[in-house]
Design an enzyme around this catalytic site. Structure first.
Site, PDB file in Angstrom:
ATOM      1  N   HIS A  78      39.973  45.147  40.242  1.00  0.00           N
ATOM      2  CA  HIS A  78      38.678  45.017  40.019  1.00  0.00           C
ATOM      3  C   HIS A  78      38.062  45.266  41.070  1.00  0.00           C
ATOM      4  O   HIS A  78      38.326  45.828  42.104  1.00  0.00           O
ATOM      5  CB  HIS A  78      38.350  43.784  39.175  1.00  0.00           C
ATOM      6  CG  HIS A  78      39.335  43.672  37.917  1.00  0.00           C
ATOM      7  ND1 HIS A  78      39.302  44.384  36.897  1.00  0.00           N
ATOM      8  CD2 HIS A  78      40.554  42.732  37.935  1.00  0.00           C
ATOM      9  CE1 HIS A  78      40.218  43.872  36.102  1.00  0.00           C
ATOM     10  NE2 HIS A  78      40.946  43.004  36.536  1.00  0.00           N
ATOM     11  N   GLU A 116      38.477  36.742  39.670  1.00  0.00           N
ATOM     12  CA  GLU A 116      39.783  37.514  39.695  1.00  0.00           C
ATOM     13  C   GLU A 116      39.673  38.557  40.891  1.00  0.00           C
ATOM     14  O   GLU A 116      40.459  38.652  41.625  1.00  0.00           O
ATOM     15  CB  GLU A 116      39.951  38.127  38.457  1.00  0.00           C
ATOM     16  CG  GLU A 116      41.494  39.120  38.688  1.00  0.00           C
ATOM     17  CD  GLU A 116      41.899  39.830  37.496  1.00  0.00           C
ATOM     18  OE1 GLU A 116      42.776  40.448  37.410  1.00  0.00           O
ATOM     19  OE2 GLU A 116      41.013  39.850  36.424  1.00  0.00           O
ATOM     20  N   HIS A 171      46.931  41.314  40.243  1.00  0.00           N
ATOM     21  CA  HIS A 171      45.970  40.865  39.377  1.00  0.00           C
ATOM     22  C   HIS A 171      46.345  39.339  39.024  1.00  0.00           C
ATOM     23  O   HIS A 171      47.058  38.799  39.545  1.00  0.00           O
ATOM     24  CB  HIS A 171      46.141  41.791  38.033  1.00  0.00           C
ATOM     25  CG  HIS A 171      45.545  43.052  38.134  1.00  0.00           C
ATOM     26  ND1 HIS A 171      44.376  43.452  37.506  1.00  0.00           N
ATOM     27  CD2 HIS A 171      45.883  44.221  38.809  1.00  0.00           C
ATOM     28  CE1 HIS A 171      44.107  44.707  37.633  1.00  0.00           C
ATOM     29  NE2 HIS A 171      44.997  45.208  38.465  1.00  0.00           N
ATOM     30  N   GLU A 247      50.790  40.308  37.604  1.00  0.00           N
ATOM     31  CA  GLU A 247      49.851  39.250  37.136  1.00  0.00           C
ATOM     32  C   GLU A 247      50.194  38.051  37.546  1.00  0.00           C
ATOM     33  O   GLU A 247      51.105  37.256  37.038  1.00  0.00           O
ATOM     34  CB  GLU A 247      49.887  39.136  35.602  1.00  0.00           C
ATOM     35  CG  GLU A 247      49.141  40.402  34.982  1.00  0.00           C
ATOM     36  CD  GLU A 247      47.744  40.607  34.794  1.00  0.00           C
ATOM     37  OE1 GLU A 247      47.193  39.626  35.498  1.00  0.00           O
ATOM     38  OE2 GLU A 247      47.157  41.589  34.437  1.00  0.00           O
TER      39      GLU A 247
END
Length: 283
Positions: A78, A116, A171, A247
């Site tokens: 992101h 995040e 992530h 993740e």
């Protein structure tokens, strides 16, 4: 965070997977500044695809370990400017397997609002600092936490153009399922090229094993045994280099959120992931 479980706010509000920007060779440049307890950058962005890749490199000494002179691409998920540019990040781009998906997403956040994109950027910088100290050349898919994108296809292209020995995307998840916690590592499956086969699976397994031995619990709600075979993640599908996506945990879980929010906790994630990458490169 990746698409299947992200609790992402509507993009028209101020605040899954990978990779925009311009094309061309990945430039060599000094590494980003050392991480601090804050994960934001002083860089700013004034237009859409502004996140140009940067790299960190150092010349290995004559007694440098075997991993020296290898190339690692770190892909912090992101970006801090995504929420303010919905038209750009909603633009459809190739995501592999004949599919398209939005350029990028805003990512998730803890219940207290720690985003995040800030977590991934800070952890990636810490990983990069550790790897560069070992003589490994580090390339980043974005150089700040205030820009837009890059899109998933461009993030994959950065790794391909760099000839990376390993590409690792960072992530964090946003599941609201009761009790959901733990990390998992995604890899492209079924593989679309040789690099997505045994090399990517070994990278994913090494990340999983090193994080687990470092005290992190595997996910109890997605994947199996800390691994998740995925066919829908553009950054992995479009990679021609060994690639995996970590993740790190569930930002909506109070215990994991507390760890991710603290500088000490982010360093623990970074240390485990850096150790895994070193182990993979030495294998």
């Amino acid at each position: 965070m990746v698409a299947v479980r992200r609790a992402t706010a509507p993009l028209l509000l101020a605040g899954a997977l990978l990779l925009t920007g311009c094309s061309g060779d990945v430039p060599a440049a000094p590494p980003p500044p050392p991480p601090s307890s804050s994960s934001s950058s002083s860089s700013s962005s004034s237009s859409a695809p502004v996140a140009t890749p940067t790299s960190a490199s150092s010349s290995p000494s004559p007694s440098a370990p075997p991993v020296a002179a290898k190339v690692v691409v770190l892909d912090p998920g992101h970006n801090g400017g995504n929420a303010a540019h919905p038209a750009e990040i909603n633009r459809l781009v190739p995501s592999g397997r004949g599919q398209t998906k939005p350029c990028n997403t805003t990512g998730t956040a803890t219940n207290a609002g720690y985003p995040e994109h800030a977590f991934t950027f800070d952890v990636a910088r810490r990983i990069g600092e550790a790897l560069a100290a070992k003589g490994i050349r580090v390339v980043y898919t974005r150089q700040n936490d205030t820009g837009v994108g890059p899109c998933v296809d461009r993030r994959a292209a950065i790794g391909n153009e760099a000839g990376a020995n390993a590409v690792v995307s960072i992530h964090a998840d946003g599941s609201t399922a009761a009790g959901a916690n733990g990390f998992h590592v995604a890899y492209s499956s079924p593989p679309l090229n040789a690099a997505q086969g045994a090399p990517s699976l070994r990278l994913a397994q090494t990340l999983r094993d090193t994080m687990r031995s470092g005290g992190f619990s595997v996910s109890n709600y997605i994947g199996g045994g800390g691994l998740s075979a995925r066919s829908d993640l553009g950054g992995l599908n479009l990679s021609t280099r060994p690639a995996a996506l970590v993740e790190c945990g569930n930002m909506r879980n109070p215990a994991e959120a507390a760890r991710m929010t603290s500088a000490e906790g982010r360093q623990s994630y970074a240390s485990a992931i850096a150790a895994a990458i070193e182990a993979y490169l030495a294998g």
